[in-house]
Scaffold this motif. Structure first.
Motif, PDB file in Angstrom:
ATOM      1  N   ASP A 103     -14.498 -31.790 -50.370  1.00  0.00           N
ATOM      2  CA  ASP A 103     -15.956 -31.953 -50.478  1.00  0.00           C
ATOM      3  C   ASP A 103     -16.705 -30.963 -49.591  1.00  0.00           C
ATOM      4  N   SER A 104     -16.003 -30.240 -48.750  1.00  0.00           N
ATOM      5  CA  SER A 104     -16.651 -29.263 -47.870  1.00  0.00           C
ATOM      6  C   SER A 104     -15.577 -28.389 -47.245  1.00  0.00           C
ATOM      7  N   ALA A 105     -16.010 -27.315 -46.631  1.00  0.00           N
ATOM      8  CA  ALA A 105     -15.066 -26.476 -45.897  1.00  0.00           C
ATOM      9  C   ALA A 105     -14.548 -27.229 -44.673  1.00  0.00           C
ATOM     10  N   SER A 106     -15.431 -27.970 -44.017  1.00  0.00           N
ATOM     11  CA  SER A 106     -15.024 -28.675 -42.794  1.00  0.00           C
ATOM     12  C   SER A 106     -13.925 -29.701 -43.078  1.00  0.00           C
ATOM     13  N   THR A 107     -14.036 -30.408 -44.216  1.00  0.00           N
ATOM     14  CA  THR A 107     -12.971 -31.364 -44.552  1.00  0.00           C
ATOM     15  C   THR A 107     -11.661 -30.608 -44.753  1.00  0.00           C
ATOM     16  N   GLY A 108     -11.723 -29.486 -45.463  1.00  0.00           N
ATOM     17  CA  GLY A 108     -10.511 -28.692 -45.681  1.00  0.00           C
ATOM     18  C   GLY A 108      -9.905 -28.233 -44.366  1.00  0.00           C
ATOM     19  N   LEU A 109     -10.753 -27.748 -43.475  1.00  0.00           N
ATOM     20  CA  LEU A 109     -10.250 -27.265 -42.173  1.00  0.00           C
ATOM     21  C   LEU A 109      -9.607 -28.410 -41.393  1.00  0.00           C
ATOM     22  N   ARG A 110     -10.250 -29.557 -41.421  1.00  0.00           N
ATOM     23  CA  ARG A 110      -9.727 -30.695 -40.644  1.00  0.00           C
ATOM     24  C   ARG A 110      -8.386 -31.167 -41.201  1.00  0.00           C
ATOM     25  N   VAL A 111      -8.337 -31.352 -42.521  1.00  0.00           N
ATOM     26  CA  VAL A 111      -7.113 -31.862 -43.148  1.00  0.00           C
ATOM     27  C   VAL A 111      -5.955 -30.879 -42.946  1.00  0.00           C
ATOM     28  N   LEU A 112      -6.232 -29.602 -43.089  1.00  0.00           N
ATOM     29  CA  LEU A 112      -5.143 -28.627 -43.014  1.00  0.00           C
ATOM     30  C   LEU A 112      -4.725 -28.338 -41.579  1.00  0.00           C
ATOM     31  N   LEU A 113      -5.664 -28.374 -40.668  1.00  0.00           N
ATOM     32  CA  LEU A 113      -5.276 -28.208 -39.258  1.00  0.00           C
ATOM     33  C   LEU A 113      -4.434 -29.414 -38.823  1.00  0.00           C
ATOM     34  N   ASP A 114      -4.843 -30.602 -39.236  1.00  0.00           N
ATOM     35  CA  ASP A 114      -4.050 -31.794 -38.908  1.00  0.00           C
ATOM     36  C   ASP A 114      -2.650 -31.700 -39.525  1.00  0.00           C
ATOM     37  N   ALA A 115      -2.574 -31.129 -40.737  1.00  0.00           N
ATOM     38  CA  ALA A 115      -1.274 -30.992 -41.399  1.00  0.00           C
ATOM     39  C   ALA A 115      -0.365 -30.023 -40.638  1.00  0.00           C
ATOM     40  N   LEU A 116      -0.959 -29.131 -39.894  1.00  0.00           N
ATOM     41  CA  LEU A 116      -0.149 -28.194 -39.086  1.00  0.00           C
ATOM     42  C   LEU A 116       0.414 -28.874 -37.842  1.00  0.00           C
ATOM     43  N   ARG A 117      -0.072 -30.085 -37.555  1.00  0.00           N
ATOM     44  CA  ARG A 117       0.419 -30.877 -36.414  1.00  0.00           C
ATOM     45  C   ARG A 117       0.443 -30.077 -35.109  1.00  0.00           C
ATOM     46  N   PRO A 118      -0.688 -29.525 -34.706  1.00  0.00           N
ATOM     47  CA  PRO A 118      -0.654 -28.791 -33.434  1.00  0.00           C
ATOM     48  C   PRO A 118      -0.211 -29.725 -32.306  1.00  0.00           C
ATOM     49  N   ALA A 119       0.725 -29.276 -31.501  1.00  0.00           N
ATOM     50  CA  ALA A 119       1.303 -30.152 -30.479  1.00  0.00           C
ATOM     51  C   ALA A 119       1.092 -29.550 -29.096  1.00  0.00           C
ATOM     52  N   ARG A 120       1.183 -30.421 -28.093  1.00  0.00           N
ATOM     53  CA  ARG A 120       1.036 -30.006 -26.685  1.00  0.00           C
ATOM     54  C   ARG A 120       1.829 -28.725 -26.417  1.00  0.00           C
ATOM     55  N   GLY A 121       1.208 -27.801 -25.755  1.00  0.00           N
ATOM     56  CA  GLY A 121       1.917 -26.559 -25.416  1.00  0.00           C
ATOM     57  C   GLY A 121       1.705 -25.478 -26.457  1.00  0.00           C
ATOM     58  N   GLN A 122       1.258 -25.905 -27.664  1.00  0.00           N
ATOM     59  CA  GLN A 122       1.014 -24.885 -28.682  1.00  0.00           C
ATOM     60  C   GLN A 122      -0.344 -24.235 -28.422  1.00  0.00           C
ATOM     61  N   ARG A 123      -0.454 -23.004 -28.848  1.00  0.00           N
ATOM     62  CA  ARG A 123      -1.699 -22.290 -28.592  1.00  0.00           C
ATOM     63  C   ARG A 123      -2.494 -22.130 -29.885  1.00  0.00           C
ATOM     64  N   ILE A 124      -3.790 -22.366 -29.788  1.00  0.00           N
ATOM     65  CA  ILE A 124      -4.687 -22.042 -30.905  1.00  0.00           C
ATOM     66  C   ILE A 124      -5.630 -20.958 -30.412  1.00  0.00           C
ATOM     67  N   VAL A 125      -5.623 -19.847 -31.126  1.00  0.00           N
ATOM     68  CA  VAL A 125      -6.518 -18.738 -30.787  1.00  0.00           C
ATOM     69  C   VAL A 125      -7.637 -18.749 -31.822  1.00  0.00           C
ATOM     70  N   ALA A 126      -8.867 -18.918 -31.364  1.00  0.00           N
ATOM     71  CA  ALA A 126     -10.003 -19.040 -32.287  1.00  0.00           C
ATOM     72  C   ALA A 126     -10.979 -17.893 -32.063  1.00  0.00           C
ATOM     73  N   SER A 127     -11.483 -17.337 -33.158  1.00  0.00           N
ATOM     74  CA  SER A 127     -12.441 -16.230 -33.024  1.00  0.00           C
ATOM     75  C   SER A 127     -13.746 -16.765 -32.433  1.00  0.00           C
ATOM     76  N   SER A 128     -14.483 -15.867 -31.767  1.00  0.00           N
ATOM     77  CA  SER A 128     -15.769 -16.300 -31.193  1.00  0.00           C
ATOM     78  C   SER A 128     -16.760 -16.614 -32.312  1.00  0.00           C
ATOM     79  N   SER A 129     -16.420 -16.219 -33.527  1.00  0.00           N
ATOM     80  CA  SER A 129     -17.267 -16.501 -34.690  1.00  0.00           C
ATOM     81  C   SER A 129     -17.046 -17.908 -35.249  1.00  0.00           C
ATOM     82  N   THR A 130     -16.169 -18.695 -34.641  1.00  0.00           N
ATOM     83  CA  THR A 130     -15.807 -20.018 -35.171  1.00  0.00           C
ATOM     84  C   THR A 130     -17.026 -20.918 -35.386  1.00  0.00           C
TER      85      THR A 130
END
Ligand SMILES: Cc1ncc(COP(=O)(O)O)c(C=O)c1O
Length: 418
Positions: A103-130
């Motif tokens: 229903d939106s880009a934000s839902t897609g981002l949330r569902v797919l980021l959660d599916a990646l299961r980011p875990a403690r110690g893992q790094r997420i590098v985000a652009s300043s344009s986020t």
């Protein structure tokens, strides 16, 4: 003093006319876009004006639901619904099995980021344009789950500094790299394919937020090399609100398990087992606005028929003309990074709050928005810019619209608000 860099004008060779001589028929686009005749609408980056054909598709389906019921109507239009996946895939160079509707880009981002299961110690590098909503999700993960969140280094033009990103990733820490192709807060275009090359070299996972670029610039997921891409319908695609889609690279589908499988994307096989759909539909939910999705299909069809290279050339040129005209006004400073080549144009008017400028322009029949730093602290906040006025044309904007906007801004800048 001028606190903001003035954008370079694109060279004259950035013509609206592509090599094959075809271009946009603005009069025809206006003819099929009711809203374009009612005001000068410069808010494609918020929600563009849909065509009459897109609106008719939505209304027609709502009438079918009225007559037959929602499930029955959806069953009758199953073929059209399946075609939406093929159209979305075709536009971004994917396979239909790699497309999920949201229903939106934000839902897609949330569902797919959660599916990646980011875990403690893992790094997420985000652009300043986020984008703000994605940044809030990332910051929550950092605060609550112990994820190492790093803002990607950027260059003088505020684009991801690819060499510095490479140096960062070369330490071998498993990383998710997430980049907004074009942000909400300026016309910046990130070097998406160069980022993809570096992320791939170091075995990272690459999420591209193409919310402001699909329908605006050419986006080919294979060329860019992203693993996940999300976009929304209502912006440069001119689809109805409440639509969006995502791409997940086929080879990743088995690794990316939905955190909350739904009856749409999973089959409950025994009291304790279930099977996920083989395609990216595994991330979807059963419920959705079918009429809006069919409208998305119609908008995708129109975008493809118009042609993405032609649309991109025209939009980038419209952005250039607007930037040049605004930059020539006293008291007006274009706020896009130097060298910007997109149809998102941001500016500030000396001594006038952006929100007030938006109200005054609306009074003159010109629709733009104000983007506050609270929508982009890593960009506007970091630049010390409290807010900008954002104007984003689409193919239905003619020269009269452009003059209305530029004359309105000139009048506001000189204190004339009659
Ligand atoms: C760059 C960017 N990403 C994501 C979003 C969020 O899109 P949506 O509102 O469809 O969730 C926006 C919305 O403006 C955006 O500009």
């Amino acid at each position: 003093m001028n606190p903001l860099p003035i954008a370079d004008a694109a060279p004259a060779s950035a013509s609206a006319l592509p090599a094959d001589g075809s271009s946009i028929d603005v009069a025809a686009e206006r003819e099929r876009t009711t809203g374009s005749t009612l005001a000068s609408h410069f808010n494609a980056a918020g929600a563009a004006l849909p065509s009459r054909g897109v609106v008719a598709t939505v209304v027609e389906h709502l009438r079918l639901e009225e007559a037959k019921g929602g499930y029955e109507a959806a069953a009758e239009r199953r073929g059209h619904l399946d075609a939406v996946y093929a159209s979305a895939a075709g536009l971004v160079g994917a396979d239909p099995s790699e497309i999920a509707l949201f229903d939106s880009a934000s839902t897609g981002l949330r569902v797919l980021l959660d599916a990646l299961r980011p875990a403690r110690g893992q790094r997420i590098v985000a652009s300043s344009s986020t984008y703000v909503s994605h940044a809030l999700h990332l910051m929550s993960l950092a605060r609550e789950e112990g994820i190492d969140l790093v803002i990607a280094p950027y260059d003088a033009r505020r684009r991801v500094d690819v060499a510095a990103l490479e140096a960062l990733l070369s330490d071998g820490v498993p990383s998710i790299v997430t980049v907004a192709h074009v942000p909400t807060s300026s016309g910046l275009v990130e070097p998406a394919a160069q980022i993809g090359e570096v992320v791939r070299r170091y075995g990272g996972t690459y999420i591209l937020d193409a919310t402001q670029s699909v329908g605006h610039l050419a986006v080919d997921v294979a060329e860019i090399g992203c693993d996940v891409m999300v976009t929304t319908g209502r912006k440069f695609l001119r689809a109805p609100r409440g639509t969006g889609f995502a791409y997940v690279r086929g080879a990743l589908l088995e690794r990316l398990l939905p955190a909350a499988p739904d009856v749409r994307g999973a089959r409950w096989t025994t009291s304790s087992e279930w099977e996920l759909d083989a395609s990216a539909r595994r991330y979807e939910t059963w419920e959705g606005a079918i009429a809006a999705r069919l409208g998305l299909g119609a908008a995708l069809g129109e975008a493809a028929a118009r042609g993405i290279p032609v649309t991109q050339a025209w939009l980038v040129d419209a952005g250039r003309r607007l930037r040049e005209a605004l930059a020539s006004l006293d008291g007006v400073t274009v706020a896009d990074p130097p060298g910007t080549r997109s149809a998102i144009v941001t500016f500030v008017i000396e001594g006038v709050a952006s929100a007030d400028a938006v109200v005054e322009l609306a009074r003159r029949g010109v629709r733009v928005v104000s983007v506050p730093a609270t929508h982009g602290q890593w960009d506007l906040g970091d630049r010390g810019v409290p807010s900008v006025v954002r104007a984003s044309p689409h193919v239905y904007n003619d020269d009269t619209d452009l003059s209305a906007l530029v004359d309105g801004v000139a009048a506001i800048a000189t204190g004339i608000t009659r």
